[in-house]
Design an enzyme around this catalytic site. Sequence first.
Site, PDB file in Angstrom:
ATOM      1  N   THR A 152       1.219   3.673   1.777  1.00  0.00           N
ATOM      2  CA  THR A 152       1.957   4.250   3.009  1.00  0.00           C
ATOM      3  C   THR A 152       3.030   3.340   3.532  1.00  0.00           C
ATOM      4  O   THR A 152       3.389   3.526   4.624  1.00  0.00           O
ATOM      5  CB  THR A 152       0.608   4.033   3.957  1.00  0.00           C
ATOM      6  OG1 THR A 152       0.049   2.856   4.259  1.00  0.00           O
ATOM      7  CG2 THR A 152      -0.361   4.977   3.570  1.00  0.00           C
ATOM      8  N   LYS A 153       3.015   2.228   2.713  1.00  0.00           N
ATOM      9  CA  LYS A 153       4.113   1.250   3.157  1.00  0.00           C
ATOM     10  C   LYS A 153       5.615   1.609   2.815  1.00  0.00           C
ATOM     11  O   LYS A 153       5.616   2.458   1.835  1.00  0.00           O
ATOM     12  CB  LYS A 153       3.631  -0.264   2.915  1.00  0.00           C
ATOM     13  CG  LYS A 153       2.586  -0.422   3.306  1.00  0.00           C
ATOM     14  CD  LYS A 153       2.594  -0.698   4.811  1.00  0.00           C
ATOM     15  CE  LYS A 153       1.289  -1.391   5.382  1.00  0.00           C
ATOM     16  NZ  LYS A 153       0.042  -0.641   5.324  1.00  0.00           N
ATOM     17  N   ILE A 154       6.734   0.986   3.577  1.00  0.00           N
ATOM     18  CA  ILE A 154       7.973   1.327   3.127  1.00  0.00           C
ATOM     19  C   ILE A 154       8.196   0.956   1.629  1.00  0.00           C
ATOM     20  O   ILE A 154       8.928   1.898   0.860  1.00  0.00           O
ATOM     21  CB  ILE A 154       8.801   0.591   3.831  1.00  0.00           C
ATOM     22  CG1 ILE A 154       9.110   0.827   5.493  1.00  0.00           C
ATOM     23  CG2 ILE A 154      10.492   0.324   3.180  1.00  0.00           C
ATOM     24  CD1 ILE A 154       9.991   0.264   6.082  1.00  0.00           C
ATOM     25  N   HIS A 212       0.751  -1.136  -0.052  1.00  0.00           N
ATOM     26  CA  HIS A 212      -0.192  -0.087  -0.037  1.00  0.00           C
ATOM     27  C   HIS A 212       0.869   1.172   0.013  1.00  0.00           C
ATOM     28  O   HIS A 212       1.983   1.215   0.462  1.00  0.00           O
ATOM     29  CB  HIS A 212      -0.985  -0.071   1.342  1.00  0.00           C
ATOM     30  CG  HIS A 212      -1.895   0.996   1.274  1.00  0.00           C
ATOM     31  ND1 HIS A 212      -1.698   2.206   1.976  1.00  0.00           N
ATOM     32  CD2 HIS A 212      -3.165   1.391   0.675  1.00  0.00           C
ATOM     33  CE1 HIS A 212      -2.776   3.087   1.903  1.00  0.00           C
ATOM     34  NE2 HIS A 212      -3.829   2.425   1.226  1.00  0.00           N
TER      35      HIS A 212
END
Lengths: 359, 359
Positions: free
Chosen positions: A180-182, A178
Site C-alpha cells: 500500500t506504500k508509495i 508494504h
Amino acid sequence: MINVTQTFLPPIEEYNAILKRAWEKKWLTNRGELVLELEDKIKNKYHISNILATTNGTLPLQIAIKCLELKGEIITTPFSYIATTSSIIWEGCHPVFVDIDEETFNIDPLKIERAITPKTSAILATHVFGNPCKIDAIAKIAKKHNLKVIYDAAHSFGVSYNNQSIFEYGDVSTCSFHATKIFHTGEGGALFTKDKELYNKLYYHHNFGHKGALDFHGLGINAKISELQAAMGLAVFPYLEAIFERRESLYKRYQKELKGSVQFQKIESNCDYNYSYIPVVFKTEKQLQDVVNLLNNNHIYPRQYFNPSLNTIAYINGDVMPVSESISSRVLCLPLYFDLAEAQVLLISNLIRNCISNE
Amino acid sequence: MINVTQTFLPPIEEYNAILKRAWEKKWLTNRGELVLELEDKIKNKYHISNILATTNGTLPLQIAIKCLELKGEIITTPFSYIATTSSIIWEGCHPVFVDIDEETFNIDPLKIERAITPKTSAILATHVFGNPCKIDAIAKIAKKHNLKVIYDAAHSFGVSYNNQSIFEYGDVSTCSFHATKIFHTGEGGALFTKDKELYNKLYYHHNFGHKGALDFHGLGINAKISELQAAMGLAVFPYLEAIFERRESLYKRYQKELKGSVQFQKIESNCDYNYSYIPVVFKTEKQLQDVVNLLNNNHIYPRQYFNPSLNTIAYINGDVMPVSESISSRVLCLPLYFDLAEAQVLLISNLIRNCISNE
C-alpha cells in the site's frame, strides 16, 4: 469500487524480466543480487549513508529496539499505525505516550520533556503520513537526556528534510515497503542509520548474527527480504517520479476542492514532501461518520487512519491523549493512488462538500 | 560447482501464470487468494488441522513463544539451526540445553526430566533433518510437568509419524519454507496447531492483533507472507512427489556407496521420512576436515550442519553437551537436491571413500 489505496503494479512482463535473473542464478534469498541492486538504487537516488532492506516494515522497529539495547520506557506517539507501539511492547519495553500537535499530527516536542523519567531509554516517533517530525527539537531533547531516537518513517519514502533524505535522521530510521506504500516490494521494509558500526550490528541482527557459516557475532533473527520481493522493488523503481508527480497533482486537487470544508495536515517547511496520504479532519465525529456513510454508499472506501488513538487500545492502556484522540475520531484518509482519476477526486470531493453543507 | 543444496525452481512460466492472478486482483499481500489457496493445498494433502503460512520460518517460533506466554526456562536441543535457540533468547526466555541421542541426533528424552526446574515453561525440540523426535516420550514428560511443547519442524515438510502429519504434534509446530528446503516459497514458513482457539491467537499475533480495521484482540507483529511468495509455493507444489522420489533415490544411493565408511542418522520407525538431508558422521574431526578439503578441492561444498553445537556459541554459553558437541564436530551434510545427478553422488562417495581409506 474506490479504495483508500491501490497497489501500484508495474507491467508484469517487466517484473518477470527482472525475476529471470534470480532463476538464472538459482538464488531466491539470503541477499541475492536483486536485493543488493535495490539497496544500491535507493541509496544512490536519495544519497543515503546505509540501507538494509528487510522482509517487512515492522521487523526493522523490533531490530532497532533490540540493537540499541533499549530497556524500560520508550516515549512514542499515540497517532500512528499499531506497529509503532506493538513493536515496543513485543520487545519488552513500555510505551509512554506524548500527545501530538493538532496541525502536523506529529508528536509534540514541547510535551516530550515532561514525560521523561529515569527509566526512559529512547524516543520512537513517527513521521506521520510522511510529514517530518520536529527533528531538530527532538535531537536536542535526546542529546540533553541521553536518549536514543528511532524514527518510524514507514510513510516517508522519498521525503527529504533540510535537503537530506528523511532516513538520515535519528539513530535509526525505518521504512515500510508494504504493497500500500508509495514505493513497495509487496511486503518489505528497510533499516537506515548513518552510523556504520550500528549498521553492522543491525545487519547481524537481521540474519541470525551470522559471521560466516560457523561463527556468530551475537543474537539475531530472520528479517531477510527475498529476491521475489526485491524484483518487485526494482520493477517499481523506474516509475517513482511518475508516481510522486501523479500523487502531488491529485493531492493538490483535493486541497483545492475541499479548501474551507475540512482541515488538512500542515506539512513542515524545509521538506520535500511525498504526498503519501491525504488525511482530512472533520469538525465533528458525526460529520466524519456521515461522510463515511455517504462515500460507502457510493462504493468509495476511505480509511480512518489512525483510529483508534493507540493509547486507547485495551491491552495498551496508556494515559489520555486529548489531541490525538480528538484527531483520531475525526480524521479520514481519502483515496489517493497512481491510477485514481481526477474525475474520481472531483466526485469524492463533491460528495464530501455536499454532505457537509447539508448539515 | 556442487553445493550442499540447490533451490528447486519450477519453470518460470508456471510461476508467472500463477502470479498473474495477483496482478489481476491488484493484491500482493494481507492474505490474498494465493496464500489461502496454498494453505488449503498443504492442509488437504497432509490432513492437517490448522495451518498459518508466514513470511519466514523463524517468526513462527517467536510467535509461538509469545502466544503460549512462555517465561523463564525453555528446554531445547543444542543440535539445530541457530534460530531454534535465538528465538528463545530474543523472546526473553532462557534456553536450557538437553543433550541429543547419538544415533537419531534428536533431543534425548531420557535426559529431559533432570533439566526441569520450577522455572521451566516449555520444551522446544527440533525434528533434526526431518527425523521425528521421541514424540510420545516428550508428550508424557510435558503432561507430567505441565509444560508446553513446541516442535521446530523446519526440515520436516512431508514427514508423517504414526500415519499423521508431523505438524499435528506438540502444542505448536513450525516449519520453514526457505529456498533451501524441500518445499519452499523463497522465504517463508508456517505455524501449525490442532487447537483451534490457539490457532486464532497465533493468527492475531501474526497480523498486529487486528480484529477488523479499528479494533484489536491484543498484541501482534507482522509475519504475513506475500502473494509473491505464495505463488512460488503454488508453483513448486505439483512437483512435490517427484522431489521426494528423487531425493529418496539419491539418499539411498549415498547410503549404499558409503555403508561402513561413515555413520548415518538413524531414522525413527513409524515414520514416513522426507529425505531432506543426508548427514554423515565421520570417526574423527580430522577425518571430516580431510574430506571437506578434498571435496572443496573438487569444487564440492558440503555443509557442517549443525556446527557449532548451539550451547558452545559465545553469547549463549550453555552447559557442556558431550554428544551434541561430538556429533557437531564430525557431521557433514552432503549435497542432496532434485537436480543432482546420480553420477555426482558416485563421484562424491568415491572421493569420500578414497580419502578415508588413505588414512
